[in-house]
Design a protein around this motif. Structure first.
Motif, PDB file in Angstrom:
ATOM      1  N   TYR A   1      -1.240  -6.889   1.856  1.00  0.00           N
ATOM      2  CA  TYR A   1      -0.475  -7.066   0.618  1.00  0.00           C
ATOM      3  C   TYR A   1      -0.177  -8.533   0.341  1.00  0.00           C
TER       4      TYR A   1
ATOM      5  N   PRO B   1       0.813  -1.216   0.000  1.00  0.00           N
ATOM      6  CA  PRO B   1       0.000   0.000   0.000  1.00  0.00           C
ATOM      7  C   PRO B   1       0.850   1.271   0.000  1.00  0.00           C
TER       8      PRO B   1
ATOM      9  N   ASP C   1       0.965   1.053  11.603  1.00  0.00           N
ATOM     10  CA  ASP C   1       0.064   0.487  10.602  1.00  0.00           C
ATOM     11  C   ASP C   1       0.736  -0.529   9.676  1.00  0.00           C
TER      12      ASP C   1
ATOM     13  N   SER D   1       2.339   2.573   3.151  1.00  0.00           N
ATOM     14  CA  SER D   1       3.525   1.932   3.723  1.00  0.00           C
ATOM     15  C   SER D   1       4.813   2.456   3.080  1.00  0.00           C
TER      16      SER D   1
ATOM     17  N   HIS E   1      -0.752  -3.386   6.791  1.00  0.00           N
ATOM     18  CA  HIS E   1      -0.456  -3.195   5.367  1.00  0.00           C
ATOM     19  C   HIS E   1       0.199  -4.446   4.777  1.00  0.00           C
TER      20      HIS E   1
END
Length: 246
Positions: free
Chosen positions: A198, A176, A190, A179, A194
Motif C-alpha cells: 500500500y 488491501p 500478512d 487487511s 499489505h
C-alpha cells in the motif's frame, strides 16, 4: 450492484465547494435520515448542531486548525456526545446517571456518533452533495463547546462539511481489502506485506495526481500517531463532567 452500494464504494472527501446553498428540504431530509439511525439501548445519546451562519463556520474552520473548506461549505454539522439529554431522562425515572463516568460511556457515545456521521454522509451524497468529515474540531474542544453553547455532559466528537462540490477530486486508494476484512480470525501475519504494498501504491497515486507533499501511509500515520495530537480531549471532557476511571 445498486446505486447506494456503488456510490459508497466511490467515496471521496470534498474540499472545494460551490457558492450554492443546500435547499432547506434537502438538508432536513439528510438530518432526518441520521435521526432515524440506531443507538445503543435506544439511548439516543447523540445530538447534532447544524451551523449555516457564515461567520460561525469561519470560526469553526479556524478552530479546526485552518480548514477553509469548512467555511466554504454552506453547512457544517457537529456530532455531539450527549449525556446531558439522557441524564434528564434518567432523573425523570427517579434514578441517578453514572454511565458518563466510564470509558464505556464515552465509547458507546463515540460508536453511536460514528453511526450518525456515516448516515449523514451517505444521505448527503445520495442527494448529490459532497462531504468531508472533520475530526479537527477536537483540536480546541473548549472553544467549540463555547461556540456551540454545549451544556455539561456533552462533547463535540466530530463534524461534517456538506455542500455542492466544486471539484470532485480523486478517489484515494485504500489498504488491501484483506487487511480490512478478516475471515473467521484476525490474520496478523500478512499485514506487513499489505502495508508495504500500500505504501508503494499510495506513492504512485500521489505522483499521478501531482501531489509532491503526499506521503506513504506508514509515514503519514506515524506523523500523527507518534503523539497524542489532540491533547485537550481528555481534560476538556473531564471538565464537561465525563470520567474515565470505570
Amino acid at each position: 450492484m445498486n446505486a447506494t452500494l456503488e456510490q459508497m464504494q466511490q467515496h471521496r472527501s470534498i474540499r472545494s465547494y460551490q457558492d450554492k446553498p443546500v435547499p432547506a428540504e434537502v438538508l432536513d431530509a439528510i438530518i432526518q435520515a441520521a435521526w432515524h439511525g440506531p443507538t445503543s439501548i435506544n439511548g439516543q445519546q447523540v445530538s447534532l448542531v447544524v451551523v449555516q451562519d457564515a461567520a460561525r463556520r469561519q470560526k469553526i474552520a479556524e478552530l479546526a486548525g485552518g480548514q477553509p473548506w469548512i467555511a466554504q461549505a454552506p453547512v457544517f454539522i457537529t456530532v455531539v456526545a450527549d449525556f446531558y439529554k439522557t441524564r434528564l431522562g434518567v432523573e425523570r425515572a427517579g434514578k441517578q446517571q453514572v454511565i458518563h463516568d466510564s470509558v464505556e460511556g464515552f465509547a458507546v457515545a463515540a460508536v453511536d456518533a460514528g453511526i450518525t456521521l456515516g448516515n449523514l454522509m451517505t444521505a448527503a451524497r445520495s442527494a448529490g452533495l459532497g462531504v468531508v468529515p472533520i475530526g479537527g474540531i477536537r483540536r480546541n474542544p473548549a472553544a467549540m463547546i463555547d461556540l456551540l453553547q454545549l451544556p455539561e455532559l456533552t462533547f463535540p466528537l466530530a463534524g461534517v462539511a456538506i455542500g455542492y462540490a466544486a471539484d470532485e477530486g480523486d478517489i484515494k486508494p485504500r489498504l488491501p481489502l484483506a487487511s480490512f476484512a478478516h475471515r473467521e480470525r484476525y490474520n496478523a501475519a500478512d499485514l506487513p506485506g499489505h502495508i508495504a504494498a500500500y505504501d508503494a501504491q499510495l506513492a504512485a497515486h500521489w505522483q499521478r495526481i501531482g501531489r509532491d507533499d503526499g506521503e506513504p501511509w506508514s509515514s503519514n500515520t506515524a506523523r500523527y500517531y507518534q503523539q497524542v495530537y489532540f491533547p485537550q480531549v481528555a481534560p476538556v471532557a473531564r471538565q464537561q463532567g465525563f470520567g474515565f476511571d470505570q
